[in-house]
Design an enzyme around this catalytic site. Structure first.
Site, short mmCIF file in Angstrom:
data_model
loop_
_atom_site.label_atom_id
_atom_site.label_comp_id
_atom_site.label_asym_id
_atom_site.label_seq_id
_atom_site.Cartn_x
_atom_site.Cartn_y
_atom_site.Cartn_z
N CYS A 158 24.10 55.07 37.20
CA CYS A 158 24.00 54.43 38.52
C CYS A 158 22.96 55.11 39.41
O CYS A 158 22.63 54.58 40.48
CB CYS A 158 25.36 54.44 39.20
SG CYS A 158 26.59 53.54 38.25
N HIS A 218 24.21 53.34 46.62
CA HIS A 218 24.72 52.72 45.40
C HIS A 218 26.05 52.05 45.74
O HIS A 218 26.92 52.66 46.37
CB HIS A 218 24.91 53.80 44.32
CG HIS A 218 25.70 53.33 43.16
ND1 HIS A 218 25.41 52.17 42.47
CD2 HIS A 218 26.81 53.85 42.55
CE1 HIS A 218 26.29 52.01 41.49
NE2 HIS A 218 27.14 53.01 41.53
N ASN A 266 30.00 46.58 41.22
CA ASN A 266 29.11 47.68 40.87
C ASN A 266 28.21 47.25 39.71
O ASN A 266 28.68 47.14 38.57
CB ASN A 266 29.96 48.89 40.50
CG ASN A 266 29.15 50.11 40.12
OD1 ASN A 266 27.95 50.01 39.88
ND2 ASN A 266 29.81 51.25 40.04
O1 UT7 Z 1 29.16 53.75 39.72
C1 UT7 Z 1 29.56 55.01 39.36
C2 UT7 Z 1 30.31 55.63 40.44
N1 UT7 Z 1 31.70 55.18 40.41
C3 UT7 Z 1 32.45 55.35 41.47
O2 UT7 Z 1 31.97 55.80 42.48
C4 UT7 Z 1 33.92 55.02 41.38
C5 UT7 Z 1 34.68 56.02 42.18
N2 UT7 Z 1 36.15 55.79 42.15
C6 UT7 Z 1 36.70 54.77 42.80
O3 UT7 Z 1 36.05 53.94 43.41
C7 UT7 Z 1 38.23 54.71 42.82
O4 UT7 Z 1 38.75 55.91 42.31
C8 UT7 Z 1 38.80 53.50 42.01
C9 UT7 Z 1 38.50 52.21 42.73
C10 UT7 Z 1 38.21 53.49 40.62
C11 UT7 Z 1 40.32 53.62 41.89
O5 UT7 Z 1 40.92 53.68 43.17
P1 UT7 Z 1 42.01 54.78 43.50
O6 UT7 Z 1 42.44 54.55 44.88
O7 UT7 Z 1 41.41 56.12 43.16
O8 UT7 Z 1 43.18 54.39 42.52
P2 UT7 Z 1 43.88 55.27 41.39
O9 UT7 Z 1 42.99 55.44 40.22
O10 UT7 Z 1 44.45 56.51 42.04
O11 UT7 Z 1 45.07 54.35 40.97
C12 UT7 Z 1 46.17 54.07 41.89
C13 UT7 Z 1 47.15 53.14 41.20
C14 UT7 Z 1 47.56 53.60 39.81
O12 UT7 Z 1 48.92 53.28 39.64
P3 UT7 Z 1 50.06 54.39 39.77
O13 UT7 Z 1 49.72 55.43 38.73
O14 UT7 Z 1 49.94 54.92 41.17
O15 UT7 Z 1 51.31 53.63 39.51
C15 UT7 Z 1 46.74 52.76 38.88
O16 UT7 Z 1 47.33 52.56 37.63
O17 UT7 Z 1 46.54 51.86 41.02
C16 UT7 Z 1 46.67 51.47 39.64
N3 UT7 Z 1 45.52 50.66 39.30
C17 UT7 Z 1 45.47 49.32 39.47
N4 UT7 Z 1 46.36 48.44 39.92
C18 UT7 Z 1 46.01 47.15 39.98
C19 UT7 Z 1 44.32 51.07 38.80
N5 UT7 Z 1 43.50 50.02 38.64
C20 UT7 Z 1 44.19 48.93 39.04
C21 UT7 Z 1 43.88 47.57 39.13
N6 UT7 Z 1 44.82 46.71 39.60
N7 UT7 Z 1 42.68 47.05 38.74
#
Ligand code: UT7
Length: 337
Positions: free
Chosen positions: A115, A258, A288
């Site tokens: 990215c 980005h 993205n």
């Molecule tokens: O381009 C390269 C650079 N990439 C980035 O900058 C990405 C950086 N990271 C992010 O943007 C965020 O970390 C994400 C959007 C990927 C994830 O958001 P988050 O607030 O960090 O969520 P999380 O990974 O902590 O997940 C929270 C909950 C989890 O459930 P539990 O364990 O709390 O029960 C996940 O399993 O959300 C769940 N979850 C989802 N639920 C519904 C994860 N993905 C999904 C989904 N739909 N698509």
């Protein structure tokens, strides 16, 4: 920064697959929801390449548009740099863009930095112009990561979309510089946070020769680690490029990051003290698109005459590697300001 030859950013172009996939459509087969995706990322829809689309063709369309906007003939292009992590030929997809444009005098090659790829390519291209080796360069950022995600992994597949976009960059008359300052960084110790890793399938050629056949695993990401990295490091490199130029955040016309997550955009803007009205975002429509996000957003803003000649833009790319960087850009050519 003293510059041998100045840079002018004189054209932009973009091309995306026609197929729009909404969050609701994803929830037809994934345990996810429009509400989760929108509130955690700001993404409402993305473009997804069908089997009829190709990275090389979208890249060529974007590059052609940038070339036309710059007012160049194809045979005047010296260099085509294609930033991509999803080439259609591991030997390089840039030569296909060269052939499609008929840029017979150019050299074309790929650059891989996930990215951060477009920003790294833009900075790399500028060195060829500053040294006098090239006068006209097309920098393309393109990725079709939909072909490399696990469509059953809701933690990653909802984030990415496909697209290609390009910028035309040329030597500028003395006294003008469209790339004021820049910083590029990588931290290979943290490369495991975001991968599309090589996978070898053993193949036995004969009793005494066990070779391998190459392939790649789908994208895997530790989202929280990458999120923390982005909100910590991106404001630092942006502050660094502003300081190098002797400018302040108040003097910026636009913040062009980005496009990975709306919350990252808001956090970085807040840390820098840039008002929300100056933060460019099209995450809602495209998600993205990896190496394409920055030039895709740039092109949209130029077309909408939001970015105008002479505008000062702070841009930052970040992602797998881990890699990140920033550049202070001035759009346009001197006679158009
Ligand atoms: O381009 C390269 C650079 N990439 C980035 O900058 C990405 C950086 N990271 C992010 O943007 C965020 O970390 C994400 C959007 C990927 C994830 O958001 P988050 O607030 O960090 O969520 P999380 O990974 O902590 O997940 C929270 C909950 C989890 O459930 P539990 O364990 O709390 O029960 C996940 O399993 O959300 C769940 N979850 C989802 N639920 C519904 C994860 N993905 C999904 C989904 N739909 N698509």
């Amino acid at each position: 920064m003293s510059a041998a030859v100045g840079i002018a950013l004189t054209g932009s172009g973009a091309a995306s697959p026609a197929r729009v996939v909404t969050n609701d459509e994803l929830s037809l087969w994934l345990d996810t929801s429009d509400d989760w995706i929108r509130s955690r990322t700001g993404i409402a829809a993305r473009r997804i390449a069908t089997a009829d689309d190709s990275l090389e063709s979208l890249s060529s369309q974007a590059a052609q548009q940038a070339l036309e906007q710059a007012g160049w003939r194809p045979d005047q292009v010296d260099l085509i740099l294609l930033a991509t992590s999803s080439p259609e030929d591991l030997f390089g997809s840039a030569p296909a863009v060269q052939a499609a444009l008929g840029a017979s005098n150019a050299v074309a090659f790929d650059l891989t930095a996930a990215c951060s790829g477009f920003l790294f390519a833009l900075i790399t291209a500028a060195q060829y112009i500053r040294s006098g080796a090239c006068r006209r360069v097309l920098v393309v950022g393109a990725d079709l990561l939909s072909r490399w995600v696990d469509w059953q992994d809701r933690r990653t597949c909802v984030l990415f979309g496909d697209g290609a976009a390009a910028v035309a960059m040329e030597a500028a008359p003395e006294g003008w510089d469209g790339l004021l300052t820049m910083v590029m960084r990588t931290d290979g110790r943290r490369r495991g946070c975001l991968t599309m890793a090589h996978q070898v399938t053993p193949q036995v050629l004969h009793d005494h020769l066990h070779a391998g056949f190459g392939g790649f695993r789908p994208i895997a990401m530790d989202g929280q680690e990458v999120y923390k990295f982005a909100v910590q490091q991106v404001p630092l490199v942006l502050t660094q490029v502003l300081e190098q130029a002797g400018l302040t955040a108040e003097q910026l016309d636009w913040l062009l990051l980005h496009q990975a997550n709306e919350r990252i955009l808001a956090s970085v803007a807040q840390r820098l003290g840039v008002p929300a009205a100056k933060v460019l975002s099209n995450l809602g429509s495209y998600g993205n698109t990896s190496a394409a996000t920055i030039p895709l957003m740039l092109h949209e803003a130029v077309e909408a005459q939001r970015i105008r000649p002479g505008h000062l833009i702070a841009s930052s790319g970040f992602g797998a590697g881990l890699s990140w960087g920033a550049a202070l850009l001035r759009w346009g050519r001197p006679d158009a300001t």
